[in-house]
Design an enzyme around this catalytic site. Structure first.
Site, PDB file in Angstrom:
ATOM      1  N   LEU A   1     -17.546  -0.516   0.557  1.00 19.34           N
ATOM      2  CA  LEU A   1     -18.395   0.503  -0.070  1.00 19.34           C
ATOM      3  C   LEU A   1     -18.352   0.383  -1.596  1.00 19.34           C
ATOM      4  O   LEU A   1     -18.970   1.178  -2.296  1.00 19.34           O
ATOM      5  CB  LEU A   1     -17.927   1.915   0.349  1.00 19.34           C
ATOM      6  CG  LEU A   1     -18.104   2.218   1.835  1.00 19.34           C
ATOM      7  CD1 LEU A   1     -17.390   3.533   2.201  1.00 19.34           C
ATOM      8  CD2 LEU A   1     -19.581   2.302   2.193  1.00 19.34           C
ATOM      9  N   GLY A   2     -17.608  -0.586  -2.092  1.00 21.27           N
ATOM     10  CA  GLY A   2     -17.443  -0.736  -3.540  1.00 21.27           C
ATOM     11  C   GLY A   2     -16.084  -0.241  -4.018  1.00 21.27           C
ATOM     12  O   GLY A   2     -15.812  -0.247  -5.213  1.00 21.27           O
TER      13      GLY A   2
ATOM     14  N   LEU B   1     -16.356  -1.590  -9.485  1.00 25.96           N
ATOM     15  CA  LEU B   1     -17.347  -2.419  -8.789  1.00 25.96           C
ATOM     16  C   LEU B   1     -18.584  -1.579  -8.488  1.00 25.96           C
ATOM     17  O   LEU B   1     -18.508  -0.350  -8.429  1.00 25.96           O
ATOM     18  CB  LEU B   1     -16.770  -2.931  -7.474  1.00 25.96           C
ATOM     19  CG  LEU B   1     -15.632  -3.928  -7.582  1.00 25.96           C
ATOM     20  CD1 LEU B   1     -15.163  -4.347  -6.203  1.00 25.96           C
ATOM     21  CD2 LEU B   1     -16.075  -5.147  -8.359  1.00 25.96           C
TER      22      LEU B   1
ATOM     23  N   TYR C   1       0.860  -1.190   0.000  1.00 29.76           N
ATOM     24  CA  TYR C   1       0.000   0.000   0.000  1.00 29.76           C
ATOM     25  C   TYR C   1       0.893   1.236   0.000  1.00 29.76           C
ATOM     26  O   TYR C   1       1.558   1.540   0.999  1.00 29.76           O
ATOM     27  CB  TYR C   1      -0.931   0.019   1.218  1.00 29.76           C
ATOM     28  CG  TYR C   1      -2.049  -1.003   1.181  1.00 29.76           C
ATOM     29  CD1 TYR C   1      -2.275  -1.794   0.060  1.00 29.76           C
ATOM     30  CD2 TYR C   1      -2.906  -1.172   2.262  1.00 29.76           C
ATOM     31  CE1 TYR C   1      -3.299  -2.727   0.021  1.00 29.76           C
ATOM     32  CE2 TYR C   1      -3.939  -2.102   2.233  1.00 29.76           C
ATOM     33  CZ  TYR C   1      -4.115  -2.877   1.119  1.00 29.76           C
ATOM     34  OH  TYR C   1      -5.141  -3.797   1.085  1.00 29.76           O
TER      35      TYR C   1
ATOM     36  N   THR D   1     -12.972   1.317  -8.566  1.00 31.51           N
ATOM     37  CA  THR D   1     -12.556  -0.010  -9.014  1.00 31.51           C
ATOM     38  C   THR D   1     -13.423  -0.566 -10.126  1.00 31.51           C
ATOM     39  O   THR D   1     -13.135  -1.615 -10.659  1.00 31.51           O
ATOM     40  CB  THR D   1     -12.624  -1.006  -7.855  1.00 31.51           C
ATOM     41  OG1 THR D   1     -13.953  -0.976  -7.326  1.00 31.51           O
ATOM     42  CG2 THR D   1     -11.637  -0.667  -6.768  1.00 31.51           C
TER      43      THR D   1
HETATM   44  N1  LIG Z   1      -7.410  -8.210   0.550  1.00 32.08           N
HETATM   45  C1  LIG Z   1      -7.393  -7.428  -0.503  1.00 32.08           C
HETATM   46  O1  LIG Z   1      -7.042  -7.853  -1.595  1.00 32.08           O
HETATM   47  C2  LIG Z   1      -7.824  -6.002  -0.389  1.00 32.08           C
HETATM   48  C3  LIG Z   1      -8.130  -5.314  -1.574  1.00 32.08           C
HETATM   49  C4  LIG Z   1      -8.533  -3.990  -1.464  1.00 32.08           C
HETATM   50  C5  LIG Z   1      -8.647  -3.395  -0.231  1.00 32.08           C
HETATM   51  N2  LIG Z   1      -8.345  -4.099   0.901  1.00 32.08           N
HETATM   52  C6  LIG Z   1      -8.522  -3.486   2.233  1.00 32.08           C
HETATM   53  O2  LIG Z   1      -9.887  -3.133   2.345  1.00 32.08           O
HETATM   54  C7  LIG Z   1      -9.995  -1.769   2.746  1.00 32.08           C
HETATM   55  C8  LIG Z   1     -11.271  -1.170   2.206  1.00 32.08           C
HETATM   56  O3  LIG Z   1     -11.240  -1.117   0.805  1.00 32.08           O
HETATM   57  P1  LIG Z   1     -11.078   0.246  -0.003  1.00 32.08           P
HETATM   58  O4  LIG Z   1     -10.509   1.289   0.870  1.00 32.08           O
HETATM   59  O5  LIG Z   1     -10.367  -0.088  -1.254  1.00 32.08           O
HETATM   60  O6  LIG Z   1     -12.553   0.554  -0.446  1.00 32.08           O
HETATM   61  P2  LIG Z   1     -13.896   1.045   0.325  1.00 32.08           P
HETATM   62  O7  LIG Z   1     -13.660   1.115   1.793  1.00 32.08           O
HETATM   63  O8  LIG Z   1     -15.007   0.226  -0.203  1.00 32.08           O
HETATM   64  O9  LIG Z   1     -14.089   2.478  -0.281  1.00 32.08           O
HETATM   65  C9  LIG Z   1     -13.136   3.468  -0.176  1.00 32.08           C
HETATM   66  C10 LIG Z   1     -13.681   4.658  -0.932  1.00 32.08           C
HETATM   67  O10 LIG Z   1     -14.841   5.130  -0.252  1.00 32.08           O
HETATM   68  C11 LIG Z   1     -14.623   6.480   0.148  1.00 32.08           C
HETATM   69  N3  LIG Z   1     -15.199   6.628   1.483  1.00 32.08           N
HETATM   70  C12 LIG Z   1     -14.836   6.024   2.633  1.00 32.08           C
HETATM   71  N4  LIG Z   1     -15.617   6.409   3.651  1.00 32.08           N
HETATM   72  C13 LIG Z   1     -16.515   7.274   3.126  1.00 32.08           C
HETATM   73  C14 LIG Z   1     -17.593   8.022   3.673  1.00 32.08           C
HETATM   74  N5  LIG Z   1     -17.912   7.957   4.971  1.00 32.08           N
HETATM   75  N6  LIG Z   1     -18.315   8.814   2.851  1.00 32.08           N
HETATM   76  C15 LIG Z   1     -18.006   8.894   1.537  1.00 32.08           C
HETATM   77  N7  LIG Z   1     -16.998   8.208   0.960  1.00 32.08           N
HETATM   78  C16 LIG Z   1     -16.253   7.410   1.751  1.00 32.08           C
HETATM   79  C17 LIG Z   1     -13.143   6.712   0.114  1.00 32.08           C
HETATM   80  O11 LIG Z   1     -12.847   8.042  -0.257  1.00 32.08           O
HETATM   81  P3  LIG Z   1     -12.245   9.115   0.801  1.00 32.08           P
HETATM   82  O12 LIG Z   1     -10.822   8.749   1.004  1.00 32.08           O
HETATM   83  O13 LIG Z   1     -12.441  10.417   0.101  1.00 32.08           O
HETATM   84  O14 LIG Z   1     -13.078   8.988   2.055  1.00 32.08           O
HETATM   85  C18 LIG Z   1     -12.687   5.778  -1.017  1.00 32.08           C
HETATM   86  O15 LIG Z   1     -12.858   6.412  -2.272  1.00 32.08           O
HETATM   87  C19 LIG Z   1      -8.712  -1.145   2.178  1.00 32.08           C
HETATM   88  O16 LIG Z   1      -8.454   0.118   2.772  1.00 32.08           O
HETATM   89  C20 LIG Z   1      -7.714  -2.211   2.447  1.00 32.08           C
HETATM   90  O17 LIG Z   1      -7.264  -2.133   3.785  1.00 32.08           O
HETATM   91  C21 LIG Z   1      -7.946  -5.397   0.844  1.00 32.08           C
END
Ligand SMILES: NC(=O)c1ccc[n+]([C@@H]2O[C@H](COP(=O)([O-])OP(=O)(O)OC[C@H]3O[C@@H](n4cnc5c(N)ncnc54)[C@H](OP(=O)(O)O)[C@@H]3O)[C@@H](O)[C@H]2O)c1
Length: 301
Positions: free
Chosen positions: A212-213, A219, A55, A217
């Protein structure tokens, strides 16, 4: 009644809303803000942080090391199966070979400044969004589990998780001891309902990525569903909060790791534990159609 506050994970109790560090890379040039965001997360009750060496090509782990103190007692969960590839197109490269898993554990120990990694997810490439292994990077799960369990026996890792895994893979791995599964899953994208149930029955935490999608991505975005928008309006909360609250209500073994680089979003995500989905709201949200078919390859992992 589901306990929306805490759950068991890797032998301890954690707040069900943790923090995913993937989005921290957007603060790469503002390290102080990244550290402050992590400190604020701890102040708000986060005691489970998800990360990876890849990351931000080491940036997330470095910020975590700087921000978190032993007395914060945060369960740090990292992953192996890919390595940083600064300047590369993603920028990560697949690293599934047993010797690469071991090297990645050493890299994480170094960058996080730990003697032992509390939980390490073996990031497989069997399902969901992301790359697929080719050639020598196609490695049998049993060979990888042998390395992971050896690392656990040596005390370098505390518990083993799986990510990007199929239900058959999970069944094969359960005898080795699995603390958590991390697959892509959200209110709008629910392919793995059977696996979630199996995890609940086995006492395994379900820690969905992209709750959250994800960020751009391809998705389905939870916040674009009309039923989510209506529920948010009726409760006076945001659509993102509804998506996260639904996860907390859906099963007691679901832990959240929403990713954000925005302190206001962090506050909003932590406030989700106060939201109750009463009356018709939960069945209405349950009825939302999963739109996860044809997940794109090459999406962030
Ligand atoms: N195992 C794996 O292969 C894998 C793959 C991907 C991710 N992960 C882990 O999963 C975690 C979550 O996934 P992710 O961060 O990719 O996606 P997510 O949590 O589904 O979505 C993140 C997105 O949502 C926005 N967001 C978050 N909180 C919000 C809110 N309260 N209101 C409006 N927008 C909001 C963020 O933008 P802002 O920054 O502007 O808030 C960002 O654009 C990652 O951080 C990582 O630790 C693991």
């Amino acid at each position: 009644m589901i306990n929306t506050a805490t759950a068991r994970f890797a032998g301890r109790s954690v707040f069900r809303i943790g923090y995913g560090a993937l989005q921290l890379h957007r603060l790469h040039d503002r390290r102080d803000e990244a550290v402050a965001l992590l400190r604020r997360a701890v102040e708000l009750g986060v005691n489970h942080v998800d990360t990876a060496e890849f990351y931000g090509s080491g940036f997330a782990n470095a910020a975590i090391r700087e921000a978190l103190r032993p007395e914060d007692d945060v369960l740090i969960v990292t992953k192996v199966g890919a390595d940083p590839d600064p300047g590369g197109p993603l920028p990560l490269r697949i690293a599934q070979r047993p010797e690469q898993l071991r090297a990645s554990v050493e890299d994480n120990l170094r960058s996080l400044g730990l003697d032992r990694l509390p939980v390490v997810n073996l990031r497989r490439l069997d399902t969901g969004p992301g790359l697929r292994a080719e050639g020598v990077q196609i490695v049998d799960l049993d060979d990888q589990l042998a390395t992971m369990t050896a690392l656990r026996d040596e005390g370098k890792i505390g518990a083993i998780g799986l990510s990007g895994v199929t239900i058959d893979g999970l069944r094969r791995a359960i005898p080795a001891g699995v603390a958590c599964v991390q697959n892509a899953y959200s209110l709008a994208s629910r392919d793995d309902e059977d696996m979630l149930r199996l995890c609940a029955a086995e006492g395994i935490a379900w820690v969905p990525f992209f709750p959250l999608g994800g960020a751009g991505t391809g998705l389905p975005k939870v916040t674009e569903d009309s039923a989510v928008l209506a529920a948010a309006e009726s409760l006076g909360v945001t659509p993102s909060q509804i998506g996260l609250a639904w996860l907390l209500h859906h099963a007691p073994n679901i832990l959240l790791i929403p990713g954000t680089a925005d302190p206001a979003h962090l506050e909003a995500n932590m406030a989700v534990s106060e939201i109750t989905l009463n009356g018709d709201l939960l069945p209405t949200l349950d009825a939302i159609e999963s739109r996860s078919n044809n997940l794109p390859f090459g999406a962030a992992s």
